[in-house]
Design a protein around this motif. Structure first.
Motif, mmCIF file in Angstrom:
data_model
loop_
_atom_site.group_PDB
_atom_site.id
_atom_site.type_symbol
_atom_site.label_atom_id
_atom_site.label_comp_id
_atom_site.label_asym_id
_atom_site.label_seq_id
_atom_site.Cartn_x
_atom_site.Cartn_y
_atom_site.Cartn_z
ATOM 1 N N ALA A 98 -22.282 -2.882 7.953
ATOM 2 C CA ALA A 98 -22.341 -2.382 6.582
ATOM 3 C C ALA A 98 -21.018 -2.604 5.858
ATOM 4 O O ALA A 98 -21.000 -3.007 4.680
ATOM 5 N N VAL A 99 -19.919 -2.368 6.544
ATOM 6 C CA VAL A 99 -18.600 -2.588 5.941
ATOM 7 C C VAL A 99 -18.382 -4.071 5.668
ATOM 8 O O VAL A 99 -17.861 -4.461 4.615
ATOM 9 N N TRP A 100 -18.775 -4.904 6.628
ATOM 10 C CA TRP A 100 -18.675 -6.364 6.432
ATOM 11 C C TRP A 100 -19.454 -6.798 5.204
ATOM 12 O O TRP A 100 -18.970 -7.598 4.396
ATOM 13 N N PHE A 101 -20.664 -6.266 5.024
ATOM 14 C CA PHE A 101 -21.492 -6.644 3.879
ATOM 15 C C PHE A 101 -20.833 -6.206 2.567
ATOM 16 O O PHE A 101 -20.774 -6.978 1.607
ATOM 17 N N PRO B 211 -30.561 -6.218 1.099
ATOM 18 C CA PRO B 211 -29.771 -5.433 2.050
ATOM 19 C C PRO B 211 -29.028 -4.281 1.385
ATOM 20 O O PRO B 211 -28.807 -3.236 2.014
ATOM 21 N N ALA B 212 -28.633 -4.435 0.116
ATOM 22 C CA ALA B 212 -27.932 -3.360 -0.577
ATOM 23 C C ALA B 212 -28.800 -2.113 -0.684
ATOM 24 O O ALA B 212 -28.311 -0.980 -0.582
ATOM 25 N N LEU B 213 -30.100 -2.304 -0.873
ATOM 26 C CA LEU B 213 -31.023 -1.180 -1.001
ATOM 27 C C LEU B 213 -31.516 -0.664 0.345
ATOM 28 O O LEU B 213 -31.879 0.510 0.465
ATOM 29 N N ALA C 208 -23.499 0.661 14.481
ATOM 30 C CA ALA C 208 -23.358 -0.749 14.088
ATOM 31 C C ALA C 208 -23.785 -0.980 12.650
ATOM 32 O O ALA C 208 -23.282 -1.892 11.981
ATOM 33 N N PHE C 209 -24.728 -0.148 12.150
ATOM 34 C CA PHE C 209 -25.259 -0.342 10.799
ATOM 35 C C PHE C 209 -25.008 0.855 9.876
ATOM 36 O O PHE C 209 -25.449 0.846 8.734
ATOM 37 N N ASP D 3 -9.958 -3.152 0.430
ATOM 38 C CA ASP D 3 -10.137 -1.705 0.521
ATOM 39 C C ASP D 3 -11.374 -1.359 1.340
ATOM 40 O O ASP D 3 -11.350 -0.432 2.150
ATOM 41 N N GLU D 4 -12.467 -2.093 1.116
ATOM 42 C CA GLU D 4 -13.680 -1.836 1.889
ATOM 43 C C GLU D 4 -13.442 -2.050 3.375
ATOM 44 O O GLU D 4 -13.930 -1.282 4.213
ATOM 45 N N ALA D 5 -12.690 -3.076 3.707
ATOM 46 C CA ALA D 5 -12.458 -3.398 5.118
ATOM 47 C C ALA D 5 -11.454 -2.452 5.773
ATOM 48 O O ALA D 5 -11.572 -2.147 6.965
#
Length: 249
Positions: A61-64, A18-20, A51-52, A103-105
């Protein structure tokens, strides 16, 4: 370790997928939105894209990304509990990762603009994203605090963590600065979106690499009635035999 044992990094490697793929998925959906002119927030393609979208807030994406940092923090905390060396450094590592997850969230780093705007006149170039200045200082401080710990680890872990930091900082500081220049000159153009997606991919891959490197320090062995988790992250020394304790579940 036994036939049933394996390193946790085997499972962690799946996170690279998923990162890629998040950036290409975001790019394809962005192109569809442009082609269909689905610009209204309640239109189907726009709903799917947002959403993505790897560059937006409050979505998958932010959740991941936040979850990746939580995994880094959890693995560092687990190392602090199972290792007899550098325990304080491991807890610092964990705290930094948990702060990065927050920070990401919540996009906390953008509040560093206040500090960056005061420091910007001291630089020979005009950084549109001035938060990069205090961000760089924070990165250097964290590196200084954790350097002894990282260098004491097994070679594969040390190399993995250093490479992950380089990839992440290339995205978070260097490519982020480039996207700032593009936004200043062109606004949020297609080029800006493309550079932003590259930046976010570098960050995701960097954090995922850190998860994989940290996970490789742990052996998980299935035994009758439970599991055994053993830490094996430090380079072996003759007088350190048996210092790392397994956890049985």
């Amino acid at each position: 370790m036994g036939v049933a044992g394996y390193r946790l990094s085997r499972a962690a490697r799946w996170l690279l997928l998923p990162a890629l793929l998040l950036a290409p998925l975001s790019g394809i959906l962005y192109a569809v939105v442009r082609a269909t002119e689905s610009y209204e927030p309640d239109q189907g393609w726009n709903l799917l894209w947002t959403a993505f979208d790897i560059g937006s807030e409050g979505n998958v994406a932010v959740w991941f990304a936040a979850t990746l940092w939580l995994l880094v923090g959890a693995l560092a905390a687990l190392a602090a509990l199972t290792s007899d060396r550098f325990r304080i450094s491991w807890w610092v590592f964990a705290a930094v990762a948990f702060a990065a997850s927050a920070d990401e969230a919540a996009q906390l780093h953008e509040r560093l603009f206040f500090v960056g705007d005061h420091l910007a006149p001291l630089l020979p170039i005009d950084l549109y994203y001035s938060w990069v200045i205090p961000g760089t200082v924070i990165a250097l401080v964290v590196a200084a605090l954790l350097l002894r710990l990282v260098l004491a680890l097994r070679t594969r872990v040390t190399i993995g963590l250093i490479c992950s930091a380089v990839v992440f900082l290339l995205g978070a500081l260097v490519i982020e600065s480039i996207s700032g220049f593009v936004e200043r000159d062109q606004g949020r153009s297609d080029l800006y979106v493309a550079v932003m997606y590259v930046e976010e991919t570098f960050e995701l891959v960097g954090v995922t690499w850190a998860v994989i490197a940290l996970a490789s320090m742990f052996h998980l062995t299935r035994r009758s009635g439970g599991l055994t988790l053993a830490f094996d992250g430090f380079s072996a020394a003759p007088d350190e035999t048996g210092q790392n304790r397994p956890l049985a579940g």
